[in-house]
Design a protein around this motif. Structure first.
Motif, PDB file in Angstrom:
ATOM      1  N   ARG A 175      -8.584   3.397  -1.469  1.00  0.00           N
ATOM      2  CA  ARG A 175      -7.503   3.311  -1.779  1.00  0.00           C
ATOM      3  C   ARG A 175      -6.545   3.662  -0.839  1.00  0.00           C
ATOM      4  O   ARG A 175      -5.516   2.849  -0.304  1.00  0.00           O
ATOM      5  CB  ARG A 175      -6.930   3.756  -2.993  1.00  0.00           C
ATOM      6  N   THR A 176      -6.406   4.920  -0.298  1.00  0.00           N
ATOM      7  CA  THR A 176      -5.438   5.467   0.812  1.00  0.00           C
ATOM      8  C   THR A 176      -5.646   4.600   2.103  1.00  0.00           C
ATOM      9  O   THR A 176      -4.782   4.046   2.897  1.00  0.00           O
ATOM     10  CB  THR A 176      -6.033   7.006   1.131  1.00  0.00           C
ATOM     11  N   ARG A 177      -6.985   4.358   2.458  1.00  0.00           N
ATOM     12  CA  ARG A 177      -7.382   3.578   3.477  1.00  0.00           C
ATOM     13  C   ARG A 177      -6.769   2.235   3.489  1.00  0.00           C
ATOM     14  O   ARG A 177      -5.999   1.526   4.555  1.00  0.00           O
ATOM     15  CB  ARG A 177      -8.961   3.733   4.072  1.00  0.00           C
ATOM     16  N   VAL A 178      -6.804   1.580   2.386  1.00  0.00           N
ATOM     17  CA  VAL A 178      -6.406   0.219   2.202  1.00  0.00           C
ATOM     18  C   VAL A 178      -4.889   0.044   2.250  1.00  0.00           C
ATOM     19  O   VAL A 178      -4.468  -0.847   2.778  1.00  0.00           O
ATOM     20  CB  VAL A 178      -7.070  -0.418   0.669  1.00  0.00           C
ATOM     21  N   VAL A 179      -4.330   1.187   1.684  1.00  0.00           N
ATOM     22  CA  VAL A 179      -2.712   1.101   1.659  1.00  0.00           C
ATOM     23  C   VAL A 179      -2.263   1.210   2.972  1.00  0.00           C
ATOM     24  O   VAL A 179      -1.157   0.592   3.317  1.00  0.00           O
ATOM     25  CB  VAL A 179      -2.373   2.349   0.626  1.00  0.00           C
ATOM     26  N   GLN A 180      -2.960   2.276   3.694  1.00  0.00           N
ATOM     27  CA  GLN A 180      -2.375   2.285   5.321  1.00  0.00           C
ATOM     28  C   GLN A 180      -2.541   1.113   5.937  1.00  0.00           C
ATOM     29  O   GLN A 180      -2.014   1.012   7.053  1.00  0.00           O
ATOM     30  CB  GLN A 180      -3.074   3.577   5.886  1.00  0.00           C
ATOM     31  N   ALA A 181      -3.627   0.403   5.711  1.00  0.00           N
ATOM     32  CA  ALA A 181      -4.171  -0.877   6.500  1.00  0.00           C
ATOM     33  C   ALA A 181      -3.319  -1.949   6.147  1.00  0.00           C
ATOM     34  O   ALA A 181      -3.425  -2.946   6.796  1.00  0.00           O
ATOM     35  CB  ALA A 181      -5.532  -1.036   6.488  1.00  0.00           C
ATOM     36  N   LEU A 182      -2.750  -2.119   5.173  1.00  0.00           N
ATOM     37  CA  LEU A 182      -1.769  -3.170   4.522  1.00  0.00           C
ATOM     38  C   LEU A 182      -0.304  -2.748   4.290  1.00  0.00           C
ATOM     39  O   LEU A 182       0.101  -2.678   3.141  1.00  0.00           O
ATOM     40  CB  LEU A 182      -2.331  -3.503   3.319  1.00  0.00           C
ATOM     41  N   PRO A 183       0.381  -2.333   5.470  1.00  0.00           N
ATOM     42  CA  PRO A 183       1.672  -1.818   5.138  1.00  0.00           C
ATOM     43  C   PRO A 183       2.673  -2.726   4.530  1.00  0.00           C
ATOM     44  O   PRO A 183       3.823  -2.464   4.039  1.00  0.00           O
ATOM     45  CB  PRO A 183       2.202  -1.230   6.473  1.00  0.00           C
ATOM     46  N   PHE A 184       2.501  -4.134   4.983  1.00  0.00           N
ATOM     47  CA  PHE A 184       3.319  -5.123   4.527  1.00  0.00           C
ATOM     48  C   PHE A 184       3.329  -5.598   3.069  1.00  0.00           C
ATOM     49  O   PHE A 184       3.778  -6.445   2.625  1.00  0.00           O
ATOM     50  CB  PHE A 184       2.987  -6.250   5.378  1.00  0.00           C
ATOM     51  N   LEU A 185       2.091  -4.866   2.403  1.00  0.00           N
ATOM     52  CA  LEU A 185       2.171  -5.115   0.845  1.00  0.00           C
ATOM     53  C   LEU A 185       2.351  -3.900   0.271  1.00  0.00           C
ATOM     54  O   LEU A 185       2.446  -2.657   0.774  1.00  0.00           O
ATOM     55  CB  LEU A 185       0.584  -5.348   0.546  1.00  0.00           C
ATOM     56  N   SER A 186       2.818  -4.059  -1.092  1.00  0.00           N
ATOM     57  CA  SER A 186       3.198  -2.916  -1.797  1.00  0.00           C
ATOM     58  C   SER A 186       1.824  -2.326  -2.426  1.00  0.00           C
ATOM     59  O   SER A 186       0.713  -3.015  -2.827  1.00  0.00           O
ATOM     60  CB  SER A 186       4.189  -3.261  -2.921  1.00  0.00           C
ATOM     61  N   PRO A 187       1.778  -1.013  -2.595  1.00  0.00           N
ATOM     62  CA  PRO A 187       0.364  -0.597  -3.601  1.00  0.00           C
ATOM     63  C   PRO A 187       0.578  -1.222  -4.664  1.00  0.00           C
ATOM     64  O   PRO A 187      -0.810  -1.136  -5.128  1.00  0.00           O
ATOM     65  CB  PRO A 187       1.256   1.007  -3.487  1.00  0.00           C
ATOM     66  N   SER A 188       1.307  -1.545  -5.539  1.00  0.00           N
ATOM     67  CA  SER A 188       1.234  -2.319  -6.621  1.00  0.00           C
ATOM     68  C   SER A 188       0.628  -3.727  -6.606  1.00  0.00           C
ATOM     69  O   SER A 188       0.296  -4.388  -7.646  1.00  0.00           O
ATOM     70  CB  SER A 188       2.550  -2.528  -7.263  1.00  0.00           C
ATOM     71  N   ASP A 189       0.406  -4.221  -5.273  1.00  0.00           N
ATOM     72  CA  ASP A 189      -0.361  -5.539  -5.041  1.00  0.00           C
ATOM     73  C   ASP A 189      -1.940  -5.032  -5.188  1.00  0.00           C
ATOM     74  O   ASP A 189      -2.555  -6.155  -5.455  1.00  0.00           O
ATOM     75  CB  ASP A 189       0.211  -5.895  -3.746  1.00  0.00           C
ATOM     76  N   ILE A 190      -2.264  -3.993  -5.278  1.00  0.00           N
ATOM     77  CA  ILE A 190      -3.591  -3.570  -5.367  1.00  0.00           C
ATOM     78  C   ILE A 190      -4.015  -3.350  -7.069  1.00  0.00           C
ATOM     79  O   ILE A 190      -3.649  -2.121  -7.410  1.00  0.00           O
ATOM     80  CB  ILE A 190      -4.066  -2.407  -4.698  1.00  0.00           C
ATOM     81  N   ARG A 191      -4.657  -4.048  -7.445  1.00  0.00           N
ATOM     82  CA  ARG A 191      -4.971  -3.729  -8.998  1.00  0.00           C
ATOM     83  C   ARG A 191      -5.906  -2.940  -9.139  1.00  0.00           C
ATOM     84  O   ARG A 191      -5.316  -1.883 -10.084  1.00  0.00           O
ATOM     85  CB  ARG A 191      -5.286  -5.166  -9.592  1.00  0.00           C
ATOM     86  N   SER A 192      -6.801  -2.798  -8.737  1.00  0.00           N
ATOM     87  CA  SER A 192      -7.873  -1.614  -8.906  1.00  0.00           C
ATOM     88  C   SER A 192      -8.908  -1.767  -7.683  1.00  0.00           C
ATOM     89  O   SER A 192      -8.939  -2.732  -6.800  1.00  0.00           O
ATOM     90  CB  SER A 192      -8.837  -2.136 -10.043  1.00  0.00           C
ATOM     91  N   ILE A 193      -9.590  -0.839  -7.562  1.00  0.00           N
ATOM     92  CA  ILE A 193     -10.807  -0.712  -6.681  1.00  0.00           C
ATOM     93  C   ILE A 193     -12.162  -0.070  -7.344  1.00  0.00           C
ATOM     94  O   ILE A 193     -12.059   1.017  -7.927  1.00  0.00           O
ATOM     95  CB  ILE A 193     -10.464   0.393  -5.480  1.00  0.00           C
ATOM     96  N   VAL A 194     -13.157  -0.911  -7.094  1.00  0.00           N
ATOM     97  CA  VAL A 194     -14.474  -0.530  -7.526  1.00  0.00           C
ATOM     98  C   VAL A 194     -15.292  -0.064  -6.698  1.00  0.00           C
ATOM     99  O   VAL A 194     -15.778  -1.008  -5.711  1.00  0.00           O
ATOM    100  CB  VAL A 194     -14.772  -1.777  -8.365  1.00  0.00           C
ATOM    101  N   HIS A 195     -15.565   1.098  -6.505  1.00  0.00           N
ATOM    102  CA  HIS A 195     -16.488   1.700  -5.561  1.00  0.00           C
ATOM    103  C   HIS A 195     -17.874   1.717  -6.079  1.00  0.00           C
ATOM    104  O   HIS A 195     -18.031   2.382  -6.916  1.00  0.00           O
ATOM    105  CB  HIS A 195     -15.906   3.124  -5.000  1.00  0.00           C
TER     106      HIS A 195
END
Length: 322
Positions: free
Chosen positions: A244-264
């Motif tokens: 999640r941290t890596r995805v948020v850093q790689a997508l700064p033009f999106l809001s963290p709330s745009d990520i509904r969930s991460i299934v690892h």
């Protein structure tokens, strides 16, 4: 004794030569320009600035600067076409590839104050744009998207509106193009300065990024309910929090709330990133067209599957969220 400064003009910009790309300047090395101090308001910060107007070459239309030099330096873009000076790309396409977020205020509140403060921090020919860490996937994407040669076709005259109506009587003497519009509903005709400058809802950038993602196999599924991306192979020590941290850093033009969930799925070193909207998923796919950089390694990216189809990894089909 020097004349008293006009307080009403405090913060207004004066310049001796514009910041232009090679295309807008034109192929003619001897260009005559008209200069008008405080000729108009900047299209982004609304401060009056020095306007330059010139003809880039034979058969071209007269061009002029539309934003001030401070705003151009902040983004490292041309004052006329608003394309990046290094890569020749729209701001949205460049920032998506570099994974950077615009710092300039997008609303009218404080935009003039921000421009005046930024002007004091800028050295000559310096930009405030911070690119951060550029991985191998980003470098490849920029190299393939960048336009290195001038594209003088952009300097052509606009289409003659009287010709479209069948009312132009100038014939060959008309300075405008006598062509019929190819598509009246073309989104390319619905651009505005603020969206292009701040890198949002830019149809040109959207076309460039979507075409590039499609060339890399990331064509959006026909099912609009698919809003997930599949990442593999992930590092052995990857966790849901680190992903999640890596995805948020790689997508700064999106809001963290745009990520509904991460299934690892640790067993297969993979994960599903589920977004709250199809648009957010498409923007992420465009940014990761060459894969996701992860500490020197590249993680592959694929679209998720519909619920009635098999997932990319059979053993994790029940984890797909669409």
């Amino acid at each position: 004794m020097p004349p008293k400064a006009d307080l009403n003009k405090a913060g207004w910009e004066q310049s001796d030569f514009p910041i232009l790309c090679e295309t807008c300047l034109g192929p003619n090395p001897f260009v005559r320009m008209s200069k008008q101090e405080f000729g108009r308001e900047c299209g982004t910060c609304a401060r009056p600035f020095t306007v330059f107007r010139w003809n880039p070459g034979e058969g071209g239309r007269f061009k002029m600067t539309v934003i001030c030099q401070t705003c151009a330096k902040i983004k490292n873009i041309c004052q006329t076409c608003l394309l990046d000076l290094e890569f020749g790309l729209p701001v949205q396409a460049r920032d998506t590839a570099l994974a950077v977020r615009s710092e300039a205020p997008t609303s009218e509140i404080n935009r003039e104050w921000y421009a005046q403060n930024a002007e004091g921090k800028l050295a000559p020919h310096e930009s405030l744009m911070k690119t951060g860490r550029v991985g191998s996937a980003t470098k490849e994407m920029l190299q393939q998207l960048a336009r290195s040669d001038p594209y003088y076709k952009r300097n052509r005259p606009h289409i003659c509106s009287f010709f479209v109506k069948g009312q132009c009587n100038r014939g060959a003497a008309c300075p405008y193009r006598h062509e019929m519009p190819t598509d009246k509903d073309d989104p390319m005709a619905k651009q505005n300065i603020k969206d292009r400058y701040h890198g949002r809802n830019d149809p040109v950038a959207k076309k460039i990024l979507s075409n590039y993602a499609a060339s890399k196999g990331l064509v959006p599924p026909d099912d609009p309910s698919v809003q997930s991306l599949f990442l593999t192979p992930l590092p052995q020590d990857a966790t849901e929090d680190s992903i999640r941290t890596r995805v948020v850093q790689a997508l700064p033009f999106l809001s963290p709330s745009d990520i509904r969930s991460i299934v690892h799925v640790a067993k297969t070193k993979s994960a599903f990133v589920n977004f709250t909207s199809r648009n957010a998923a498409e923007r992420a796919a465009e940014a990761w067209a060459n894969g996701l950089d992860w500490d020197g390694s590249i993680v592959g990216v694929k679209w998720g599957r519909s619920k009635n189809k098999t997932a990319p990894v059979a053993s994790t089909s029940e984890t797909v969220a669409t």
